[in-house]
Motif scaffolding. Structure first.
Motif, PDB file in Angstrom:
ATOM      1  N   GLU A  40      51.162  24.978  24.200  1.00 23.71           N
ATOM      2  CA  GLU A  40      51.116  24.275  22.909  1.00 23.71           C
ATOM      3  C   GLU A  40      51.916  23.076  22.671  1.00 23.71           C
ATOM      4  N   ILE A  41      53.235  23.015  23.196  1.00 23.36           N
ATOM      5  CA  ILE A  41      54.135  21.746  23.104  1.00 23.36           C
ATOM      6  C   ILE A  41      53.363  20.627  24.005  1.00 23.36           C
ATOM      7  N   LEU A  42      52.710  20.811  25.031  1.00 18.42           N
ATOM      8  CA  LEU A  42      51.969  19.591  25.784  1.00 18.42           C
ATOM      9  C   LEU A  42      50.807  19.245  24.878  1.00 18.42           C
ATOM     10  N   VAL A  56      59.303  21.102  26.755  1.00 18.13           N
ATOM     11  CA  VAL A  56      58.839  22.024  27.636  1.00 18.13           C
ATOM     12  C   VAL A  56      59.623  23.046  28.393  1.00 18.13           C
ATOM     13  N   GLN A  57      60.616  22.615  28.787  1.00 12.71           N
ATOM     14  CA  GLN A  57      61.648  23.415  29.394  1.00 12.71           C
ATOM     15  C   GLN A  57      62.232  24.661  28.626  1.00 12.71           C
ATOM     16  N   LEU A  58      62.418  24.390  27.317  1.00  6.96           N
ATOM     17  CA  LEU A  58      62.836  25.438  26.323  1.00  6.96           C
ATOM     18  C   LEU A  58      61.503  26.395  26.236  1.00  6.96           C
ATOM     19  N   ALA A  59      60.351  25.965  26.082  1.00  8.70           N
ATOM     20  CA  ALA A  59      59.156  26.764  25.943  1.00  8.70           C
ATOM     21  C   ALA A  59      59.194  27.705  27.183  1.00  8.70           C
ATOM     22  N   ALA A  85      71.749  25.603  25.014  1.00  2.78           N
ATOM     23  CA  ALA A  85      72.085  25.814  23.631  1.00  2.78           C
ATOM     24  C   ALA A  85      70.816  26.299  23.002  1.00  2.78           C
ATOM     25  N   GLY A  86      69.864  25.380  23.234  1.00  2.00           N
ATOM     26  CA  GLY A  86      68.456  25.808  22.657  1.00  2.00           C
ATOM     27  C   GLY A  86      67.860  27.069  22.902  1.00  2.00           C
ATOM     28  N   VAL A  87      68.002  27.564  24.134  1.00  2.00           N
ATOM     29  CA  VAL A  87      67.648  28.795  24.548  1.00  2.00           C
ATOM     30  C   VAL A  87      68.492  30.068  23.743  1.00  2.00           C
ATOM     31  N   GLN A  88      69.710  29.854  23.519  1.00  2.00           N
ATOM     32  CA  GLN A  88      70.808  30.507  22.887  1.00  2.00           C
ATOM     33  C   GLN A  88      70.467  30.702  21.388  1.00  2.00           C
ATOM     34  N   ALA A  89      69.884  29.443  20.859  1.00  2.00           N
ATOM     35  CA  ALA A  89      69.623  29.614  19.336  1.00  2.00           C
ATOM     36  C   ALA A  89      68.197  30.538  19.204  1.00  2.00           C
ATOM     37  N   LEU A  90      67.246  30.423  20.369  1.00  2.00           N
ATOM     38  CA  LEU A  90      65.960  31.097  20.192  1.00  2.00           C
ATOM     39  C   LEU A  90      66.140  32.525  20.450  1.00  2.00           C
ATOM     40  N   VAL A 119      59.747  24.743  19.604  1.00  2.00           N
ATOM     41  CA  VAL A 119      59.340  25.829  20.592  1.00  2.00           C
ATOM     42  C   VAL A 119      59.154  27.241  19.841  1.00  2.00           C
ATOM     43  N   LYS A 120      59.972  27.442  18.658  1.00  2.00           N
ATOM     44  CA  LYS A 120      59.750  28.778  17.994  1.00  2.00           C
ATOM     45  C   LYS A 120      58.403  28.719  17.141  1.00  2.00           C
ATOM     46  N   LEU A 121      58.038  27.578  16.751  1.00  2.00           N
ATOM     47  CA  LEU A 121      56.607  27.473  15.991  1.00  2.00           C
ATOM     48  C   LEU A 121      55.584  27.615  17.168  1.00  2.00           C
ATOM     49  N   ALA A 122      55.809  27.149  18.181  1.00  2.00           N
ATOM     50  CA  ALA A 122      54.689  27.393  19.293  1.00  2.00           C
ATOM     51  C   ALA A 122      54.817  28.553  19.968  1.00  2.00           C
ATOM     52  N   ASP A 123      55.764  29.217  20.102  1.00  2.00           N
ATOM     53  CA  ASP A 123      56.070  30.719  20.417  1.00  2.00           C
ATOM     54  C   ASP A 123      55.076  31.775  19.391  1.00  2.00           C
TER      55      ASP A 123
END
Length: 178
Positions: A40-42, A56-59, A85-90, A119-123
């Motif tokens: 979805e990100i790509l 993409v890494q976060l995804a 930090a991004g993964v922690q927020a997610l 990433v949250k939207l794509a998830d």
């Protein structure tokens, strides 16, 4: 680091961490979900300055803290502080009551760069597939409403993914009994 190398490192790490896990109500390995979020990100049209490699890494890693034994320190060592930090927020805070987890996570996501928002939207886009057969109408409706709350909370973060999520939310209504 070259984008493809970052992708390969992240998917290998995620595959090892999620080894043996399946997508709920499915026989598919969990890494399929992660690769769908990355897809979805790509596939998205991104605003200027958007860091696709970070997103993409976060995804690929977004569920490692929530669903595996991986630690924030491991993520920071392997992928750097922005990814950690991004993964922690997610990651939902399991110390909170279920009713508060999503709002808390969305608050933390809004304090992060827009790649985390994306990433949250794509998830959620990826998760709005046909619901499990054991879900009743109330569960389906609640999941659809939660998706709308996510879209609203992250409005302005990524126009393309917001529009895609809006369409998936509308389509999800087809799973509600009439």
């Amino acid at each position: 680091m070259i984008f493809q190398t970052a992708y390969q490192r992240a998917i290998r790490f995620a595959a090892r961490q999620h080894q043996g896990q399946l997508i709920p109500s499915s026989a598919l390995p969990y890494v399929v979900h992660l690769s769908n979020v990355a897809m979805e990100i790509l596939a998205a049209e991104h605003p200027a300055g958007f860091d696709v490699a970070l997103a993409v890494q976060l995804a690929l890693l977004h569920d490692t803290l929530e669903d595996t034994a991986a630690t924030p320190e491991q993520l920071a060592t392997e992928f750097g502080p922005a990814v950690a930090a991004g993964v922690q927020a997610l990651t939902k805070n399991d110390a909170l009551p279920k009713a508060e987890k999503m709002a808390d996570s969305l608050t933390r996501i809004r304090q992060q760069p827009r790649e985390v928002w994306a990433v949250k939207l794509a998830d959620r886009i990826t998760n709005l597939q046909e619901p499990p057969a054991h879900w009743d109408a109330a569960k389906i409706r609640a999941y659809q409403q939660e998706a709308e709350a996510i879209r609203a909370a992250l409005a302005g973060g990524h126009a393309y993914l917001e529009a895609r999520l809006r369409g998936k939310i509308a389509d999800y209504g087809a799973y509600l009994p009439e």
